[in-house]
Enzyme design. Structure first.
Site, PDB file in Angstrom:
ATOM      1  N   GLY A  96       0.820  -1.206   0.000  1.00 38.56           N
ATOM      2  CA  GLY A  96       0.000   0.000   0.000  1.00 38.56           C
ATOM      3  C   GLY A  96       0.851   1.252   0.000  1.00 38.56           C
ATOM      4  O   GLY A  96       2.080   1.209   0.070  1.00 38.56           O
ATOM      5  N   GLY A  98       2.702   3.591   1.483  1.00 35.15           N
ATOM      6  CA  GLY A  98       3.304   3.742   2.801  1.00 35.15           C
ATOM      7  C   GLY A  98       3.851   5.122   3.077  1.00 35.15           C
ATOM      8  O   GLY A  98       4.013   5.515   4.237  1.00 35.15           O
ATOM      9  N   LYS A 118       4.301  12.649  -1.934  1.00 38.32           N
ATOM     10  CA  LYS A 118       5.187  11.559  -1.512  1.00 38.32           C
ATOM     11  C   LYS A 118       6.090  12.070  -0.401  1.00 38.32           C
ATOM     12  O   LYS A 118       6.855  13.016  -0.590  1.00 38.32           O
ATOM     13  CB  LYS A 118       6.030  11.054  -2.679  1.00 38.32           C
ATOM     14  N   ASP A 130       8.454   5.307   8.262  1.00 37.16           N
ATOM     15  CA  ASP A 130       8.034   6.539   8.937  1.00 37.16           C
ATOM     16  C   ASP A 130       7.143   7.410   8.063  1.00 37.16           C
ATOM     17  O   ASP A 130       6.696   8.474   8.486  1.00 37.16           O
ATOM     18  CB  ASP A 130       9.245   7.337   9.405  1.00 37.16           C
ATOM     19  N   ARG A 188      -1.400   0.383  -9.866  1.00 32.09           N
ATOM     20  CA  ARG A 188      -0.274  -0.504 -10.184  1.00 32.09           C
ATOM     21  C   ARG A 188      -0.766  -1.931 -10.386  1.00 32.09           C
ATOM     22  O   ARG A 188      -1.891  -2.276 -10.020  1.00 32.09           O
ATOM     23  CB  ARG A 188       0.728  -0.489  -9.024  1.00 32.09           C
ATOM     24  N   ASP A 258       4.539  -4.078  -7.530  1.00 36.80           N
ATOM     25  CA  ASP A 258       3.877  -2.900  -6.970  1.00 36.80           C
ATOM     26  C   ASP A 258       4.490  -1.604  -7.494  1.00 36.80           C
ATOM     27  O   ASP A 258       3.986  -0.519  -7.184  1.00 36.80           O
ATOM     28  CB  ASP A 258       3.911  -2.929  -5.436  1.00 36.80           C
ATOM     29  N   ASP A 268       7.767   5.320  -9.472  1.00 39.71           N
ATOM     30  CA  ASP A 268       8.571   5.006  -8.287  1.00 39.71           C
ATOM     31  C   ASP A 268      10.070   5.053  -8.567  1.00 39.71           C
ATOM     32  O   ASP A 268      10.734   4.027  -8.713  1.00 39.71           O
ATOM     33  CB  ASP A 268       8.173   3.657  -7.688  1.00 39.71           C
TER      34      ASP A 268
END
Length: 489
Positions: A96, A98, A118, A130, A188, A258, A268
């Protein structure tokens, strides 16, 4: 100072938020977590204009806070989407968003576009992370996204980077940053894998229908199973995408399912790299100890990922053979697309028998001596109307190059010569080399973001000769080979 009572900021955008209409099986509502003392690091003015943002957005303090996650944007519906996936060839289960928070979808002259922050804080899918991004990785993604777009390669875009002095621990303590990403969709392969793995066939069908209706309407216009047509269409886009990667020497670094876009976009940007000295087995990701995502393996990994997507879509198809038939065209589409692009780099106006061998022979010459990929092809383009000497000087084995060059020139003569400008448009002068990004990052850490902008402007015109910027197109310094980029980058 903005507080919880501060009203949402209105940038004059028209929001649609169709993904949010799918329902909460697909996401969790997730507000961004504020960061202290934000500042602008980089801003893409042309993209801002294309999105319909006010021309003074980069001067607007409220916009700065909004794109850092400190201030809601009027009309947005922040959320984090759930997906699963295969990572380094192994099933990783639920993943997911994150550290990415979807703001929503806006109407633009180019069609609906989604905005994502992001690095905007923890989400329900952060696992042990985090939810933050650091300055170095954010600058790299910002520059890479826009560099790829300027090269004509399908990609997510990056509107801006904002920074904050807030500490973030990676290998060392670094400072936080947020990238505002833009794409028609961030869906994705892993989104489909998630619902298939959990036997949520209704949700799987709902997601597939959503993607077809909004992004692949032609899949319903053909006879047969629309989900098989969807798989075939995604396979075709992925084949073309990876051919474009290979043709510019781009290594993604983490081709997990992903990290594969259902729209065939580059998505990504983590441990990516544009190769310097050409090495087919080059591994750009220091975390990839087995070399799964080495440059020469990218085409087969893309097919493996498509196979995983096909498995996920099986519940919507008539039988397994239907999925296999939908994947089969990749095996011919990819090599054809790659040869077209490599032929263009060599000045070949059409694909003829023997061209693949001519191309492979040049690639072997480059690999044997680790000749710089970008510079070799650019000098080859310039040699069409000038001397071959600058290209020849890149090789130690001049006789081997001369033998190949004679074959190449015979091939060009047979077609009536080559179009130098067409070759230059197929061979960039400037790409985002690791050391160029590193130099911009070092300056930014000192509070000077001018090098980020200088590099961005050059990358937005990668095929042009730009006076005074020879340093951006030069051979990399020796220390460049010591830069290590990992999954935490």
């Amino acid at each position: 100072m903005f507080t919880a009572a501060t009203p949402p900021h209105d940038l004059g955008l028209t929001w649609r938020n169709r993904f949010a209409d799918l329902g909460e099986s697909f996401f969790s509502p997730t507000p961004p977590t504020p960061l202290p003392a934000p500042h602008w690091v980089g801003f893409q003015h042309t993209l801002a204009q294309d999105l319909g943002l006010p021309p003074d957005t980069h001067l607007n303090d409220a916009a700065l806070h909004a794109f850092t996650g400190n201030l809601p944007l009027a009309g947005s519906q922040p959320l984090a989407s759930v997906y699963s996936g295969h990572q380094f060839g192994h099933w990783a289960g639920q993943l997911g968003d994150g550290r990415a928070i979807w703001l929503g979808e806006i109407d633009t002259p180019a069609g609906p576009m989604e905005l994502q922050l992001k690095g905007a804080g923890l989400t329900p899918y952060s696992r042990m992370g985090d939810g933050r991004a650091v300055l170095r990785s954010s600058i790299r993604e910002f520059l890479a996204s826009e560099a790829m777009h300027a090269l004509g390669i399908p990609t997510t875009r990056a509107l801006c980077v904002t920074g904050s002095p807030a500490p973030v621990r990676r290998e060392t303590v670094e400072t936080a940053a947020v990238v505002t990403r833009v794409a028609p969709s961030f869906i994705r392969f892993g989104h489909f894998e998630h619902f298939a793995a959990n036997n949520q066939v209704d949700e799987l069908r709902q997601l597939a229908d959503f993607v077809i209706d909004h992004h692949y309407p032609e899949c319903r216009q053909r006879e047969g199973n629309p989900y098989a047509h969807l798989l075939e269409a995604v396979s075709a886009r992925t084949a073309e995408l990876v051919a474009q990667w290979q043709a510019v020497g781009f290594c993604h670094g983490v081709m997990n399912t992903d990290n594969m876009s259902i729209l065939g976009l580059t998505i990504d940007y983590g441990p990516f790299q544009f190769m310097d000295g050409f090495n087919p087995a080059h591994i750009c990701n220091h975390s990839d100890s087995g070399g799964r995502y080495a440059y020469h393996r990218q085409p087969n990994i893309a097919y493996w990922n498509l196979f995983c997507l096909g498995q996920a879509l099986l519940p919507l198809m008539d039988d397994q053979q239907q999925a296999l038939d939908a994947l089969e065209p990749y095996k011919t589409l990819f090599p054809e697309a790659l040869q077209r692009r490599m032929g263009a780099k060599l000045g070949l106006s059409s694909v003829q028998p023997g061209d693949a061998e001519l191309t492979e022979a040049f690639m072997q010459l480059l690999a044997r001596e680790r000749v710089d990929f970008t510079i070799a092809f650019r000098r080859l383009a310039d040699s069409v109307s000038d001397s071959l000497t600058p290209v020849r000087d890149l090789f130690i084995d001049r006789d081997a190059f001369d033998a190949w060059a004679a074959r190449w020139q015979d091939r060009l003569q047979a077609q009536g010569g080559a179009d130098r400008e067409a070759m230059r448009r197929a061979n960039p002068r400037i790409v985002l080399r690791n050391h160029l990004g590193e130099l911009a990052i070092r300056r930014s850490r000192e509070g000077d973001h001018s090098e980020v902008d200088r590099l961005l402007q050059a990358l937005l015109a990668p095929f042009d000769d730009r006076p005074g910027e020879d340093d951006l197109a030069a051979l990399p310094p020796d220390w460049a080979s010591q830069i290590e980029i990992s999954c935490s980058s």
